[in-house]
Write an enzyme that holds these catalytic residues in place. Sequence first.
Site, PDB file in Angstrom:
ATOM      1  N   ASP A  66      12.864   1.465   2.211  1.00 60.49           N
ATOM      2  CA  ASP A  66      11.762   2.397   1.960  1.00 60.49           C
ATOM      3  C   ASP A  66      12.156   3.867   1.900  1.00 60.49           C
ATOM      4  O   ASP A  66      11.301   4.724   1.667  1.00 60.49           O
ATOM      5  CB  ASP A  66      10.672   2.212   3.034  1.00 60.49           C
ATOM      6  CG  ASP A  66       9.878   0.939   2.802  1.00 60.49           C
ATOM      7  OD1 ASP A  66       9.587   0.648   1.631  1.00 60.49           O
ATOM      8  OD2 ASP A  66       9.561   0.243   3.775  1.00 60.49           O
ATOM      9  N   ASP A  86       8.470  -3.922  -4.736  1.00 61.09           N
ATOM     10  CA  ASP A  86       8.233  -2.535  -4.332  1.00 61.09           C
ATOM     11  C   ASP A  86       9.510  -1.686  -4.415  1.00 61.09           C
ATOM     12  O   ASP A  86       9.472  -0.476  -4.606  1.00 61.09           O
ATOM     13  CB  ASP A  86       7.722  -2.461  -2.881  1.00 61.09           C
ATOM     14  CG  ASP A  86       6.822  -3.603  -2.460  1.00 61.09           C
ATOM     15  OD1 ASP A  86       6.943  -4.701  -3.034  1.00 61.09           O
ATOM     16  OD2 ASP A  86       6.009  -3.422  -1.555  1.00 61.09           O
TER      17      ASP A  86
HETATM   18  N1  GLY Z   1       5.680  -1.253   0.004  1.00 64.20           N
HETATM   19  C1  GLY Z   1       4.759  -1.915   0.847  1.00 64.20           C
HETATM   20  C2  GLY Z   1       3.427  -2.083   0.252  1.00 64.20           C
HETATM   21  O1  GLY Z   1       3.195  -1.826  -0.917  1.00 64.20           O
HETATM   22  O2  GLY Z   1       2.558  -2.474   1.003  1.00 64.20           O
END
Ligand code: GLY
Length: 405
Positions: A116, A175
């Site tokens: 992230d 993601d």
């Molecule tokens: N990247 C985590 C979500 O979209 O919840």
Amino acid sequence: MKRSTLLLLIIGLIGWSCQQEQNDDFDIDKQLDYCVSQAKKTLQQIPDDTASIPRNILDGSDQWTFVKYRDWTSGFWPGTLWYLYEYSGDENLKTSADWYTQYLQPLTVEPASDHDLGFQIFCSAGNGYRITGNPQYKEMILRASDTLATLYNPVVGTIHSWPGKTEFPHNTIIDNMINLEMLSWASKNGGAPDHMQIAINHADKTFENHFQDDYSAYHVIIYDTITGDKIKGITHQGYADETMWARGQAWAIYGFTMMYRETRKPEYLDLANNAAQVYLDRLPEDLIPYWDFDVPGIPDVPRDASAAAIVASALLELSQYVADDANLSEKYMDNATGMLVELSENYQSGESNSAFLQHATGHHPQGSEIDASINYADYYYVEALLRLKRLKQGEPLINTVLAQK
Ligand code: GLY
């Protein structure tokens, strides 16, 4: 032509022209002014230690839940403040944006705990550097990229998204596409040159393995670390492994649009178009998706305003890359504008809390952040509004400028 067919055609045309009128009348500055005013209310609600980032306001509450810098959403609040400073020129917003950006600095040098870092550092320091040119922010981006690159597995060819979160040694989630923007930027701006290749390898492997026949994205792909092969696709935040989780599809559209911008590889543009097509085809009439497109119980299930905001922003960019197909470009512009009109008219928090939007869904299977206000819905809403404003003024898009800096 049968009378009933003609009637349907006329109703369709009336609906379309009403939507066009609403889109044409859409007051972008009014929505941005509203966001500035809501953000200022939020700033006043932050506890005194200030090392608290507003993440969500749960259904039934009007109070923010705060998180610390390691939370995956920690970059969205400073990023939102940077966007609003850019819009308003308000120095108080700049001071806060700077404070929250600096607060994330330890992330850039601590060992990477997951993928992230791109969300966290590029939304905050990335926008901060673009707007102010502060070299400290650039250093944060370069260091965070080095840290993120430690999660890359050359046998598989992707970044390991969630170390320790699945029973398998290597997982990659859709993601993760968003985090590639930071790697690409770093490699073009004095960082390690191989970060671009990592980003391309990751996108290529995602292109190969992450999509079903209709171009809906799997959330998670599990890889074999000995052979590098795909083992299987599963979900974590969607309804079921093969269903279309709304935000996952949003990350796919946004991610491949952005990687097309960064590389001009035509297959990324094709994928962005195909992923957008299935998403648009399956949307409800008001253009805001249910949290999963295939969840039983539709229409009596929560929406996900965050997916709508992410897709609106992505489609505005995508519309610029298909300009040789005027119909498609216009379709993306119309849909993106329609999404922003709907979010602004029916999904704003207004007086009920100080977030910008409500009715987002974070992690339905875990029962968390259902029908809530969430900071990333707000971030992409502002980003999309600013993108639309720029396009209406005939200016290039914000992140295109960032990519070229
Ligand atoms: N990247 C985590 C979500 O979209 O919840």
